[in-house]
Design an enzyme around this catalytic site. Structure first.
Site, PDB file in Angstrom:
ATOM      1  N   THR A  90       0.857  -1.183   0.000  1.00 18.28           N
ATOM      2  CA  THR A  90       0.000   0.000   0.000  1.00 18.28           C
ATOM      3  C   THR A  90       0.896   1.238   0.000  1.00 18.28           C
ATOM      4  OG1 THR A  90      -1.823   1.183   1.040  1.00 18.28           O
ATOM      5  CG2 THR A  90      -0.401  -0.059   2.525  1.00 18.28           C
ATOM      6  N   GLU A  91       0.532   2.203  -0.861  1.00 20.29           N
ATOM      7  CA  GLU A  91       1.416   3.332  -1.156  1.00 20.29           C
ATOM      8  C   GLU A  91       1.789   4.140   0.084  1.00 20.29           C
ATOM      9  OE1 GLU A  91      -0.984   5.634  -3.828  1.00 20.29           O
ATOM     10  OE2 GLU A  91      -2.058   6.629  -2.213  1.00 20.29           O
ATOM     11  N   ASN A  92       0.907   4.105   1.107  1.00 18.58           N
ATOM     12  CA  ASN A  92       1.194   4.898   2.295  1.00 18.58           C
ATOM     13  C   ASN A  92       2.189   4.222   3.224  1.00 18.58           C
ATOM     14  OD1 ASN A  92      -1.202   3.253   2.421  1.00 18.58           O
ATOM     15  ND2 ASN A  92      -1.540   4.024   4.471  1.00 18.58           N
ATOM     16  N   SER A 144       8.432   3.975  -0.283  1.00 14.38           N
ATOM     17  CA  SER A 144       7.268   3.317  -0.859  1.00 14.38           C
ATOM     18  C   SER A 144       7.187   3.573  -2.363  1.00 14.38           C
ATOM     19  CB  SER A 144       5.999   3.820  -0.176  1.00 14.38           C
ATOM     20  OG  SER A 144       4.880   3.119  -0.647  1.00 14.38           O
TER      21      SER A 144
END
Lengths: 210, 228
Positions: free
Chosen positions: A48-50, A90
């Site tokens: 997940t990008e976060n 990320s």
């Protein structure tokens, strides 16, 4: 002829096409449905990008932790082997080609793989891109999950995108209610039609299909 | 040297946060951590709002949620320009209204470029070529170069005068650890500002954090505010 595919059937088809051991990012919206069909026992790792690898399912009840959310800002859980990292790392994972697959929604995909999914270009629209452009050019394979035809009946698989682009020649497959369209240098290949014949789909999209 | 400002109760917490941002001037560029509400340093943002500085440029992933934190800062009229990747959300009405009324400028930056531009600032990199955004409206007017057959656009650093960051635990040397996905932009922003102010829920004695797990070394941290 088989019926048109439901959203769940499309999501299941995408999940089946994700290789064992792959690192995968699911975009916000419809692509999150794919997670419901992924057998995480197979070793597929969700990014997940976060800032997390090894993201699990949506959190329920006491599991909800405001510090543990996905890109859609929905509370999720950790899986064994999960890791956390900051945003620059990320997105380095994306740009650096370390993610195997991402699944994104789209307004339009062109026959050369151009993707438009961030901005309708409407003058009063507030532009918001998030991580879509980084994912589009970063993942080794970009799968799009969308309806083939918009509410107005217009094909969203097009000769050339009319909406502002998210990425150039980046999409490899488009999963729709009428089947899976593979974007190849030799043109668009429909794996197997659902709910219409190949000829009907050529007619409605105005595109040559194989 | 890292200054540690400790609050003993809620009233004191506000006073301590106020002291930590008391020198933010009009026109400053302020990097504010958080992805939505996770990692958003709400107490420091509230203090910045009470401070009353104007014409701020704020860098954050989003543009405020609901009516608190960053949204309240925007509503106060303190912010001239937002630099962010994803302003439009279901609960971003404060920003949406200001933007539609022409009361706030917006620079939309792809999320990875946003992070990397701050990383570059913190790392002393003058500019870098990114493949993100090539051929899109967000690359218009930017220098493009093809390197080994791949197209890239030139991206410049984003440096802050101040960074407001939320971490989980600090030691008295300013070393920080974060909690889960609340880490997000914190470690990058901490490196990219002249003055980095961090709010934590707990401070421990120097030596109590395992050096192997420190995420942000204290060299990047100027002020730690402990809010119980």
């Amino acid at each position: 002829m088989s019926d048109r595919l439901t959203k769940d059937q499309i999501a299941a088809m995408i999940a089946d096409d994700i290789p064992t051991g792959a690192f995968v990012n699911l975009g916000i919206g419809q692509p999150t449905l794919v997670a419901d069909h992924l057998d995480l026992e197979r070793g597929v790792v969700l990014h997940t990008e976060n800032g997390m690898l090894g993201m699990g399912r949506a959190a329920v009840g006491d599991e909800v932790d405001p510090d543990l959310i996905n890109a859609g800002k929905i509370p999720v859980v950790e899986t064994p082997g999960a890791s956390y990292f900051h945003h620059a790392d990320s997105f380095a994972m994306m740009r650096g080609g370390h993610l195997d697959v991402c699944v994104l929604g789209a307004f339009q995909v062109a026959v050369n793989g151009d993707l438009a999914n961030w901005h309708t270009g409407a003058p009063d629209a507030i532009p918001a891109v998030g991580g879509a452009m980084d994912l589009a050019i970063g993942a080794k394979d970009v799968f799009v999950m969308m309806t083939l035809f918009g509410k107005d009946g217009a094909s969203k698989l097009v000769r050339e995108c009319t909406y502002p682009l998210t990425g150039v020649a980046c999409v490899s497959r488009v999963y729709t209610e009428h089947g899976v369209f593979e974007i190849t240098p030799a043109g668009v290949r429909l794996r197997e039609p659902y709910g219409a014949t190949l000829e009907e789909l050529e007619d409605r999209t105005g595109l040559p299909l194989r | 040297m890292t200054d540690v400002l400790e609050a003993t109760d809620a009233t004191d917490a506000a006073a301590v946060a106020d002291a930590a941002v008391a020198d933010v001037p009009d026109g400053a560029t302020v990097l504010i951590g958080g992805f939505g509400a996770a990692g958003q340093p709400v107490e420091l943002i509230d203090a910045l709002r009470r401070r009353g500085a104007r014409d701020l440029t704020v860098v954050n992933n989003n543009a405020g949620n609901g009516d608190t934190g960053l949204a309240a800062l925007l509503a106060s009229g303190a912010v001239r320009k937002m630099v962010c990747s994803f302003p439009r959300q279901s609960d971003s009405w404060v920003f949406d209204d200001l933007y539609r009324a022409g009361k706030i400028e917006l620079e939309v930056v792809p999320q990875g470029n946003l992070a990397e531009r701050m990383r570059a600032a913190g790392a002393g990199i003058g500019a870098f070529f990114s493949p993100t955004g090539v051929g899109t409206p967000l690359a218009e007017g930017k220098e493009e170069r093809t390197i080994d057959g791949r197209r890239y656009v030139l991206e410049l650093p984003i440096r802050g005068d101040y960074a407001l960051v939320k971490a989980h635990v600090a030691d008295r040397t300013g070393n920080l650890v974060y909690r889960k996905t609340a880490r997000n932009f914190g470690p990058v922003m901490a490196t990219a500002a002249t003055t980095t102010v961090v709010q934590v829920s707990r401070v421990v004695a120097t030596g109590e954090l395992d050096p192997e797990v420190v995420v942000t070394p204290g060299i990047y941290v100027d002020r730690v505010v402990v809010t119980p």
